[in-house]
Scaffold this active site. Structure first.
Site, PDB file in Angstrom:
ATOM      1  N   VAL A 108       0.732  -1.131   0.020  1.00 26.80           N
ATOM      2  CA  VAL A 108      -0.116  -0.089  -0.067  1.00 26.80           C
ATOM      3  C   VAL A 108       0.877   1.256  -0.205  1.00 26.80           C
ATOM      4  CG1 VAL A 108      -1.915   1.112   1.214  1.00 26.80           C
ATOM      5  CG2 VAL A 108      -1.601  -1.451   1.468  1.00 26.80           C
ATOM      6  N   ILE A 141       4.298  -1.080   3.243  1.00 26.99           N
ATOM      7  CA  ILE A 141       4.448   0.242   2.791  1.00 26.99           C
ATOM      8  C   ILE A 141       5.285   0.498   1.765  1.00 26.99           C
ATOM      9  CG2 ILE A 141       4.258   2.450   3.732  1.00 26.99           C
ATOM     10  CD1 ILE A 141       2.301   0.704   5.065  1.00 26.99           C
ATOM     11  N   LYS A 142       4.440   0.964   0.536  1.00 30.27           N
ATOM     12  CA  LYS A 142       5.385   1.631  -0.557  1.00 30.27           C
ATOM     13  C   LYS A 142       5.714   2.908  -0.113  1.00 30.27           C
ATOM     14  CE  LYS A 142       4.593   0.226  -4.832  1.00 30.27           C
ATOM     15  NZ  LYS A 142       3.682   0.112  -5.971  1.00 30.27           N
ATOM     16  N   VAL A 143       7.008   3.352  -0.414  1.00 21.62           N
ATOM     17  CA  VAL A 143       7.622   4.597  -0.167  1.00 21.62           C
ATOM     18  C   VAL A 143       8.372   5.213  -1.303  1.00 21.62           C
ATOM     19  CG1 VAL A 143       8.906   6.057   1.415  1.00 21.62           C
ATOM     20  CG2 VAL A 143       7.509   4.119   2.193  1.00 21.62           C
TER      21      VAL A 143
END
Length: 215
Positions: free
Chosen positions: A56, A82-84
């Site tokens: 996400v 978590i996509k950063v």
């Protein structure tokens, strides 16, 4: 070799999971918006269907905002990643989230250098964008291969995800280059199993058997 489904469409994910061929799911704000889905209920349902990693993406480039958003998303399910984005504030967020035990997917990487920095910052996964690297005039096969070789030599724990897939050839070349994971849109996942000669051969076998049954 691992395959992730690059979609937020519940029916597609459920179908691919039933085949036993996907190891996780990736999404991003563009995918969620294009599929017409609400973020939270969609992600929670995906996490129930697919026990593997579900990515996400944060929707801000501000460091504090990314960390706050990431912590909120991570509370939804144990398998959320978590996509950063790979930008300075993103690398800082990856470091902070990793220290908190939150898995991260450093995304939008277009170069070997970025992939090295993302791994150094503590990213669990690093997404190299195969198609977009090609748009820049570089050979994405070489970028992935060089990154994979360096990760292996250095004992790096980060896994390379090849994204921005635009054809079956992109899938094949990503795997051959050494990507640990290829995240594949539904269109190409279906094409991977489809072959006209297979269909023709199966039909021939069934027709032959029907003929035997009539004797």
């Amino acid at each position: 070799m691992k395959i992730f489904a690059d979609t937020s469409k519940i029916d597609d994910i459920r179908e691919f999971a039933s085949w036993g061929v996907i190891d996780g799911v990736t999404t991003n704000p563009k995918i969620i918006a294009s599929d017409g889905n609400d973020l939270e209920p969609t992600i929670k349902e995906i996490c129930k269907i697919q026990p593997g990693p579900v990515s996400v993406e944060v929707t801000t480039n501000d460091y504090a905002g990314m960390v706050k958003e990431a912590e909120h998303y991570a509370s939804w399910a144990k398998n959320i990643v978590i996509k950063v984005p790979i930008i300075p504030s993103g690398l800082k967020a990856v470091k902070a989230l990793s220290a908190k035990g939150i898995k991260t997917n450093a995304t939008c990487a277009m170069s070997y250098n970025q992939a090295i920095l993302a791994a150094k910052a503590g990213a669990t996964y690093v997404s190299l964008f195969y198609g977009r690297i090609g748009d820049l005039g570089f050979d994405p096969y070489i970028v992935i291969k060089d990154t994979a070789d360096t990760y292996a030599k250095g004992g790096c724990k980060a896994e390379i995800i090849s994204g921005s897939i635009r054809s079956l050839l992109d899938v094949n070349r990503s795997m051959q280059a050494g990507a640990h994971i290829v995240t594949v849109p539904p269109k190409f996942l279906r094409q991977m199993v489809d072959n006209p000669m297979t269909t023709k051969t199966v039909d021939e076998f069934l027709d032959a058997w029907k003929g035997v049954g009539k004797k």
